[in-house]
Design a protein around this motif. Structure first.
Motif, PDB file in Angstrom:
ATOM      1  N   GLY A   1      -9.187  10.224 -11.453  1.00  0.00           N
ATOM      2  CA  GLY A   1      -9.395   9.066 -10.270  1.00  0.00           C
ATOM      3  C   GLY A   1      -9.897   7.870 -10.162  1.00  0.00           C
ATOM      4  O   GLY A   1     -11.205   8.919 -10.134  1.00  0.00           O
ATOM      5  N   ASP A   2      -9.725   6.934  -8.705  1.00  0.00           N
ATOM      6  CA  ASP A   2     -10.640   6.240  -7.946  1.00  0.00           C
ATOM      7  C   ASP A   2     -11.560   7.004  -7.141  1.00  0.00           C
ATOM      8  O   ASP A   2      -9.864   8.020  -6.543  1.00  0.00           O
TER       9      ASP A   2
ATOM     10  N   GLU B   1      -2.350   3.301   5.695  1.00  0.00           N
ATOM     11  CA  GLU B   1      -3.237   2.387   5.110  1.00  0.00           C
ATOM     12  C   GLU B   1      -4.327   1.538   5.968  1.00  0.00           C
ATOM     13  O   GLU B   1      -5.252   0.768   5.883  1.00  0.00           O
TER      14      GLU B   1
ATOM     15  N   VAL C   1       0.805  -1.159   0.168  1.00  0.00           N
ATOM     16  CA  VAL C   1       0.484   0.371   0.036  1.00  0.00           C
ATOM     17  C   VAL C   1       0.815   1.192   0.425  1.00  0.00           C
ATOM     18  O   VAL C   1       2.100   1.195   0.677  1.00  0.00           O
TER      19      VAL C   1
ATOM     20  N   GLU D   1     -12.124   5.159  -4.689  1.00  0.00           N
ATOM     21  CA  GLU D   1     -11.454   4.600  -3.283  1.00  0.00           C
ATOM     22  C   GLU D   1      -9.582   4.451  -3.208  1.00  0.00           C
ATOM     23  O   GLU D   1      -9.295   4.331  -2.269  1.00  0.00           O
ATOM     24  N   TYR D   2      -9.207   4.758  -4.214  1.00  0.00           N
ATOM     25  CA  TYR D   2      -7.552   5.301  -4.364  1.00  0.00           C
ATOM     26  C   TYR D   2      -7.749   6.682  -3.374  1.00  0.00           C
ATOM     27  O   TYR D   2      -6.249   6.962  -3.280  1.00  0.00           O
TER      28      TYR D   2
ATOM     29  N   ASP E   1      -7.060   9.561  -0.455  1.00  0.00           N
ATOM     30  CA  ASP E   1      -7.095   8.803   1.252  1.00  0.00           C
ATOM     31  C   ASP E   1      -8.203   9.745   2.256  1.00  0.00           C
ATOM     32  O   ASP E   1      -8.547  10.616   1.270  1.00  0.00           O
TER      33      ASP E   1
END
Lengths: 377, 199
Positions: free
Chosen positions: B177-178, A107, A102, B180-181, B183
């Motif tokens: 971007g997605d 994370e 990750v 889910e990625y 932060d």
């Protein structure tokens, strides 16, 4: 959730160790200095990326080894997740989730949740306000990960503002009123804004914790006067903190402008959540200074139990870790604490003396001796 | 340790940003093995860059003349001014080809820990530029970190009496971007800064 397997490489005293675990109670028993706490410390590290004993990562790596590796298999609702952490002192730690790297170690936060009871918890009651602020902020971040950013921002604003106060104070004394303080206004605004966000979150948390702590304390050690939590705000006792974030920011701004001469005089930031305290009351008196050793212990336990109740209610029951706590408690408190934690999905206990572990907590039994672990029951 | 000038070269290269001792060694030996003409050209460019390049007298971007190309260009809209921290931010914004106004390079951000106050930045020069009333919109494009935000707030307060339109770049999720990625801090802030969708 529960930890199904713990595997360590060059962590603390262990060159290598494998420890399979099950739901329910597991007692890690062995004489002092054999490495019991190191095992639960690793579990705590996988949950929080920090140790409950030391502030830096360096002591976690076995002396002479370049890095330590902690691997924890966590099972939640029947699904297993493998958390792997490589601890590199002085460099960024690396993390993998189910074998894939990750981008940031943080994370993995939230995959495993723990509530830790340790002898160090006594500082929650007897120690400096910083200990209690950390307790609140850690719990906030565990419940709302976004607040990790708010907390970091606040630290940064505080550092910048303090640096400015330190340089502006002497300049003001030297050159008189001609010094331009408009940058200080800007930092005041940022401190009030970020501080209000942190403060609002803390006030809400304290209100939620109040009945839980009181209930937990009564369950561990019934006290005649009961307990109460108060949030002592740096803005002064006569300021009733507002509920809304915008109102809090305004209050902070007003308090900052009132305190400015004193702040410039001393070169420190006197207003803000970094000067607040969580006052623990036992009956009419504050616990700090008035409570006995046993009462302080019960209070620390009550705070942790309340955190456990809160996190469980959010979903994803945390793993309970009781590091060397039974030795400090009398038989009554020991039995009541045991009854409270026994229903948890997983409880990890360390004890130097087998008799210290209450009978209500029977389960697996692991002998820890000289850096080796052996399942005996 | 290498002998004499080789070690000197490694030491000098090692002082560059982003170059460690190992990297410096690698570059040094690459230069030793390289064609003398190539190395001479590199040396020439290094000397030239220090001699020829200076800062634009208007916007303080790097320039080869008294004024940079953007300030000289008559097609650029003089009524919109974009304030950035560094010259490299100008390049980044130019790549978008979205902005047709002019720039002002501050040379950093307010950072008391490092002893950088408003007097150390080109703020006085900015105020002089704004004084003649040509500029009607000021875009604050300092970095989206604490120091950049503080600088933006400081400037916004400073120019408030002038009655300009002052805007700040938006911050939030990266485009393309997605979700889910992202932060949790970025995503959390994007939630805070969500806007009404007008349809």
């Amino acid at each position: 959730m529960h930890v199904a397997h713990l595997s360590l490489t060059d962590f603390r005293s262990y060159p290598a160790v494998e420890l399979p675990l099950e739901p329910g109670v597991t007692a890690l028993v062995g004489p002092n200095g054999q490495g019991k706490t190191n095992l639960v410390e690793a579990v705590g590290y996988a949950a929080t990326l920090g140790s409950h004993r030391v502030a830096t990562d360096a002591p976690l790596v076995r002396l002479g080894a370049p890095r330590a590796v902690v691997r924890v298999r966590v099972v939640r609702d029947g699904r297993a997740t493998l958390v792997e952490l490589e601890i590199n002192p002085g460099r960024a730690n690396r993390a993998r989730l189910n074998q894939s790297p990750v981008p940031r170690a943080r994370e993995v936060l939230g995959v495993l949740r723990t509530v830790f009871f340790a002898p160090e918890d006594l500082a929650l009651v007897k120690g400096d306000p910083a200990e209690r602020r950390r307790f609140l902020d850690d719990l906030l971040v565990a419940r709302t990960p976004r607040l990790a950013g708010v907390r970091a921002d606040y630290e940064r604003v505080l550092k910048q503002r303090t640096a400015l106060l330190k340089s502006a104070g002497p300049a003001l004394r030297q050159r008189g009123a001609g010094v331009d303080l408009s940058t200080l206004d800007v930092w005041d605004a940022h401190l009030a804004q970020v501080g209000a966000e942190l403060l609002a979150a803390r006030l809400e948390l304290v209100a939620t914790l109040r009945p839980l702590v009181s209930g937990a304390y009564d369950a561990v050690a019934p006290a005649p006067g009961g307990t109460a939590l108060d949030y002592a705000c740096s803005m002064g006792p006569d300021v009733e903190p507002a509920t809304g974030r915008d109102e809090l920011a305004e209050q902070l701004l007003a308090a900052l402008s009132a305190a400015r001469p004193r702040e410039l005089e001393r070169g420190v930031c006197l207003i803000g959540p970094h000067r607040d305290d969580l006052v623990l009351r036992l009956g009419p008196a504050p616990a700090k200074g008035y409570a006995s050793h046993g009462e302080s212990w019960s209070y620390a336990l009550a705070l942790r139990l309340a955190a456990y109740t809160l996190l469980s209610a959010d979903g994803g029951e945390p793993v309970l870790v009781l590091d060397d706590v039974f030795a400090e408690l009398d038989a009554g408190r020991r039995a009541r604490l045991a009854a409270l934690v026994a229903p948890a999905e997983q409880v990890l206990i360390t004890a130097a003396v087998a008799q210290d572990v209450p009978e209500a907590l029977t389960g697996a039994w692991v002998d820890v001796r000289d850096g080796t672990v052996q399942r005996v029951r | 340790m290498y002998e004499g000038v080789v070690q000197d070269l490694i030491d000098e290269l090692g002082r560059l940003p982003g170059v460690g001792p190992k990297g410096a060694q690698r570059i040094a030996f690459h230069l030793l093995a390289a064609d003398p003409a190539d190395v001479r050209r590199l040396a020439q460019v290094l000397i030239e860059v220090k001699e020829k390049v200076r800062f634009c007298r208007t916007c303080f971007n790097v320039a080869e003349a008294e004024e940079c190309r953007i300030c000289q260009d008559p097609r650029r809209d003089p009524s919109v001014l974009c304030v950035v921290e560094e010259s490299k931010d100008v390049v980044a914004i130019e790549k978008t080809r979205e902005f047709r106004g002019r720039y002002h390079v501050l040379g950093g951000a307010i950072n008391p820990i490092e002893g950088i106050g408003p007097d150390d930045l080109r703020i006085r020069e900015l105020m002089t530029r704004l004084a003649d009333g040509t500029v009607t919109e000021l875009i604050l494009a300092t970095d989206p970190n604490l120091e950049g935000e503080a600088t933006a707030t400081y400037l916004a307060r400073l120019v408030k009496p002038m009655g300009l339109r002052v805007t700040r770049l938006a911050s939030g999720l990266p485009v393309g971007g997605d979700l889910e990625y992202a932060d949790e801090v970025t995503l959390g802030r994007a939630f805070e800064g969500r806007r009404l969708l007008d349809v």
